[in-house]
Design a protein around this motif. Structure first.
Motif, PDB file in Angstrom:
ATOM      1  N   ILE A 275       0.840  -1.206   0.000  1.00 33.04           N
ATOM      2  CA  ILE A 275       0.000   0.000   0.000  1.00 33.04           C
ATOM      3  C   ILE A 275       0.871   1.251   0.000  1.00 33.04           C
ATOM      4  O   ILE A 275       0.584   2.228  -0.710  1.00 33.04           O
ATOM      5  N   PHE A 276       1.944   1.241   0.791  1.00 33.11           N
ATOM      6  CA  PHE A 276       2.847   2.397   0.814  1.00 33.11           C
ATOM      7  C   PHE A 276       3.450   2.637  -0.568  1.00 33.11           C
ATOM      8  O   PHE A 276       3.499   3.776  -1.048  1.00 33.11           O
ATOM      9  N   ASN A 277       3.914   1.562  -1.201  1.00 29.86           N
ATOM     10  CA  ASN A 277       4.514   1.706  -2.530  1.00 29.86           C
ATOM     11  C   ASN A 277       3.508   2.263  -3.538  1.00 29.86           C
ATOM     12  O   ASN A 277       3.858   3.066  -4.418  1.00 29.86           O
ATOM     13  N   GLU A 278       2.271   1.843  -3.390  1.00 34.02           N
ATOM     14  CA  GLU A 278       1.216   2.310  -4.302  1.00 34.02           C
ATOM     15  C   GLU A 278       0.889   3.779  -4.076  1.00 34.02           C
ATOM     16  O   GLU A 278       0.734   4.550  -5.039  1.00 34.02           O
ATOM     17  N   VAL A 279       0.788   4.198  -2.803  1.00 31.24           N
ATOM     18  CA  VAL A 279       0.328   5.552  -2.478  1.00 31.24           C
ATOM     19  C   VAL A 279       1.472   6.563  -2.448  1.00 31.24           C
ATOM     20  O   VAL A 279       1.355   7.674  -2.983  1.00 31.24           O
ATOM     21  N   LEU A 280       2.591   6.203  -1.809  1.00 28.56           N
ATOM     22  CA  LEU A 280       3.674   7.161  -1.608  1.00 28.56           C
ATOM     23  C   LEU A 280       5.000   6.746  -2.249  1.00 28.56           C
ATOM     24  O   LEU A 280       5.997   7.457  -2.117  1.00 28.56           O
ATOM     25  N   GLY A 281       5.008   5.614  -2.909  1.00 24.33           N
ATOM     26  CA  GLY A 281       6.251   5.106  -3.478  1.00 24.33           C
ATOM     27  C   GLY A 281       6.911   6.056  -4.455  1.00 24.33           C
ATOM     28  O   GLY A 281       8.133   6.247  -4.426  1.00 24.33           O
ATOM     29  N   GLN A 282       6.109   6.691  -5.332  1.00 27.94           N
ATOM     30  CA  GLN A 282       6.667   7.602  -6.323  1.00 27.94           C
ATOM     31  C   GLN A 282       7.235   8.852  -5.663  1.00 27.94           C
ATOM     32  O   GLN A 282       8.252   9.395  -6.105  1.00 27.94           O
ATOM     33  N   GLN A 283       6.614   9.283  -4.579  1.00 29.40           N
ATOM     34  CA  GLN A 283       7.035  10.503  -3.903  1.00 29.40           C
ATOM     35  C   GLN A 283       8.221  10.266  -2.975  1.00 29.40           C
ATOM     36  O   GLN A 283       9.169  11.071  -2.953  1.00 29.40           O
ATOM     37  N   LEU A 284       8.201   9.176  -2.218  1.00 34.48           N
ATOM     38  CA  LEU A 284       9.225   8.943  -1.194  1.00 34.48           C
ATOM     39  C   LEU A 284      10.162   7.777  -1.507  1.00 34.48           C
ATOM     40  O   LEU A 284      11.146   7.563  -0.798  1.00 34.48           O
TER      41      LEU A 284
END
Length: 353
Positions: A275-284
Motif C-alpha cells: 500500500i505504501f509503494n502504491e500511495v507514496l512510493g513515487q514521492q518517497l
C-alpha cells in the motif's frame, strides 16, 4: 591496533598446572609445544586432539623436526599422551603432573641396568635424545607407540615417496591464500574451507576460522547446508550492517547454520508495504520486498496496533499524501514508527492553508 576479547575465544587452564609447566625446566621448544597442545585441546574444551608436528610448529613458530623431538621428549617424561591419529598424532596433556618425570629421573631410569628397554609403567625407552629429530619413540600403550606399532610406522616412513614428507603422516598440500601452508588438514577439507570462507561476508581471523572448520570437519552435505544458511542471511537482511556479522570462527563454533532465519515478510506486513509503494512510493521511494529486514517487520507489526479501525495503512498513507507536506528525506520506517506516527497525527507535517 588489535583488541583481543575473551568472547572471541579463550583457553582455560588451572593455575596449578600452568605453574607446574613454568617451573619444570622445560626447554623453550618443549614449553612452546606444551602450550600449543593446551591451546588446541583445552582451548576447544577437549582433553586431546588430532594434530601433526607441522600443524603445531605453524602455530608456535618451531620447526617441524624440533616439534617432533619435543613431542618425543615430553612423551618420555609422561607430560603428554599420544597415539596415532588421522592427521598426525592424537595428543593430550597428562594433567596429573605428579606422574611427570624430571630429566634426572628419566636419565636414572634409562641408565639403570634393570631398566632394560624401558619400563612399561614409566612409558620410557632407553637412550631418549630430546635434541634429536630421530629420537626413539615412546614404548608405552598410553603414548601410542608400542613395539608392535613401531615397525609399521618406520616402514611407512621409509616408503614415503616424498623425501621431505612429514614424519607425523600429515598430507602437505600447496600453499593457500597469501602463501599460507596448507598442512595438517586433508586437501578436500581445505578446499571446502576455501569455499566456505569465500562465501562468508566477513573476512576476519582466518586462522581461527580454519581451526573451527577443521574441528567440525563438515562433509559436502553439511557444507551445502552452511552455504545455504549464509545465503539466507544475505537475503534476510540481518547482516546488512557489518557490525552485526559475527566472526566466521564464532559462527562456526555456535553452529550458526542451524539458526532459524526468516527470509520474507509476513502477509500483513507485505500488504502494508504494498500500500505504501502504491500511495507514496513515487514521492518517497518504493520499499523493496525482495530483501527482508527484521527490524522493519517489527516496526510494521507494531504500527498495525496503533488503531483498531479497519484499513489503517491505506487511510494513513493517503492522508499523508493528500493533506501533508512531507520532508523530502523522510522515509517509510520513520512514518510508521511510533514517534513518526505521533508527529504526523499531531500535525507536524499538516499542509498549511
Amino acid at each position: 591496533m588489535t583488541t583481543p576479547q575473551t568472547e572471541n575465544g579463550f583457553t582455560m587452564i588451572a593455575n596449578e598446572l600452568l605453574e607446574t609447566i613454568l617451573g619444570s625446566g622445560f626447554s623453550l621448544h618443549e614449553q612452546s609445544v606444551i602450550l600449543t597442545v593446551i591451546r588446541k585441546t583445552y582451548g576447544y574444551g577437549k582433553k586431546e586432539d588430532d594434530m601433526s608436528a607441522a600443524q603445531i610448529g605453524a602455530m608456535c613458530g618451531v620447526a617441524r623436526q624440533h616439534v617432533t623431538s619435543a613431542l618425543n621428549a615430553l612423551a618420555a617424561r609422561n607430560v603428554i599422551n599420544k597415539r596415532p591419529g588421522r592427521f598426525g598424532m592424537i595428543i593430550g596433556i597428562q594433567k596429573d603432573h605428579r606422574r611427570w618425570f624430571s630429566k634426572a629421573q628419566l636419565r636414572s631410569m634409562t641408565d639403570s641396568p634393570e631398566s632394560g628397554q624401558g619400563s612399561p609403567k614409566s612409558g620410557h625407552v632407553q637412550n631418549v635424545d630430546a635434541d634429536s629429530p630421530e629420537s626413539g619413540q615412546v614404548d608405552s600403550p598410553e603414548s601410542g607407540h608400542t613395539k608392535e606399532t613401531l615397525p609399521k610406522e618406520n616402514h611407512q616412513k621409509k616408503t614415503s615417496c616424498a623425501p621431505q614428507a612429514d614424519r607425523d603422516q600429515v598430507a602437505e598440500t600447496p600453499a593457500g591464500q597469501k602463501g599460507r601452508a596448507r598442512t595438517g588438514i586433508a586437501a578436500d577439507l581445505q578446499d571446502r574451507f576455501e569455499r566456505f570462507y569465500a562465501a562468508y561476508p566477513l573476512k576476519k581471523s582466518r586462522g581461527a576460522a580454519e581451526k573451527a572448520f577443521a574441528k567440525i570437519r563438515p562433509d559436502e552435505a553439511l557444507l551445502a547446508e552452511m552455504l545455504a544458511a549464509l545465503e539466507k542471511r544475505q537475503v534476510s537482511g540481518t547482516w546488512l550492517d557489518p557490525k552485526f556479522i559475527p566472526y566466521p570462527a564464532t559462527w562456526l563454533n555456535a553452529q550458526g547454520w542451524a539458526d532459524v532465519i526468516a527470509v520474507e515478510y509476513s502477509a500483513p506486513v507485505h500488504e502494508v508495504i504494498d500500500i505504501f509503494n502504491e500511495v507514496l512510493g513515487q514521492q518517497l521511494g518504493e520499499i523493496s520486498l525482495s530483501i527482508f529486514v527484521p527490524a522493519r517487520e517489527a516496526l510494521v507489526t507494531e504500527f498495525l496496533t496503533f488503531s483498531n479501525k479497519p484499513d489503517l495503512a491505506r487511510r494513513y498513507f493517503t492522508w499523508l499524501r493528500d493533506d501533508n507536506d512531507l520532508p523530502p528525506m523522510i522515509g517509510f520506517d520513520r512514518l510508521i514508527g511510533r514517534q513518526g506516527y505521533a508527529d504526523a497525527i499531531g500535525g507536524k507535517f499538516t499542509r498549511k492553508p
